[in-house]
Design a protein around this motif. Sequence first.
Motif, PDB file in Angstrom:
ATOM      1  N   VAL A 277      11.090  47.737 -60.520  1.00  0.00           N
ATOM      2  CA  VAL A 277       9.723  47.319 -60.221  1.00  0.00           C
ATOM      3  C   VAL A 277       8.834  47.662 -61.411  1.00  0.00           C
ATOM      4  O   VAL A 277       9.137  48.569 -62.194  1.00  0.00           O
TER       5      VAL A 277
ATOM      6  N   GLN B  19       4.030  51.217 -57.488  1.00  0.00           N
ATOM      7  CA  GLN B  19       4.095  49.838 -57.926  1.00  0.00           C
ATOM      8  C   GLN B  19       2.699  49.363 -58.287  1.00  0.00           C
ATOM      9  O   GLN B  19       1.738  49.623 -57.570  1.00  0.00           O
TER      10      GLN B  19
ATOM     11  N   SER C 121       8.666  49.136 -66.573  1.00  0.00           N
ATOM     12  CA  SER C 121       9.705  48.890 -65.586  1.00  0.00           C
ATOM     13  C   SER C 121      10.387  50.205 -65.208  1.00  0.00           C
ATOM     14  O   SER C 121      10.750  51.001 -66.066  1.00  0.00           O
TER      15      SER C 121
END
Length: 89
Positions: A37, A16, A27
Motif C-alpha cells: 500500500v 494508508q 510503498s
Amino acid sequence: MSAGPKALVLDDSIQQRFGKKMPGVSSHFDHTTGRHVMGQQVLTLGLSCEAGFVPLDSELYISQTRAQPLTQAFQDGRSIVAKRYAAAQ
C-alpha cells in the motif's frame, strides 16, 4: 496515575495515504491486509495503564520504494520538521 499495571507499548503500523503525488509517502507491505500500500509507516511509543493509552513519541518511516518527493524544499533545513523528515528517509 492509577496504581494498577502499567506497560510501555510500541505500535508499528502502516497508515494508508491517498492522493496523487502526495509528498512523504512510499510503498510499504501491510501485513494486516497482505499487500503493498502507499502510505507511511508510523512507530508510536506510549504508556498503557488502566486509565487508557498515552502516546509519548512517534516517528515516521519513508521507504525508498516509490517514495514521493517533497514539492518544494524546506525554507530552513535546521527546523525540527526538516530534521524529522530527513530522519524518516
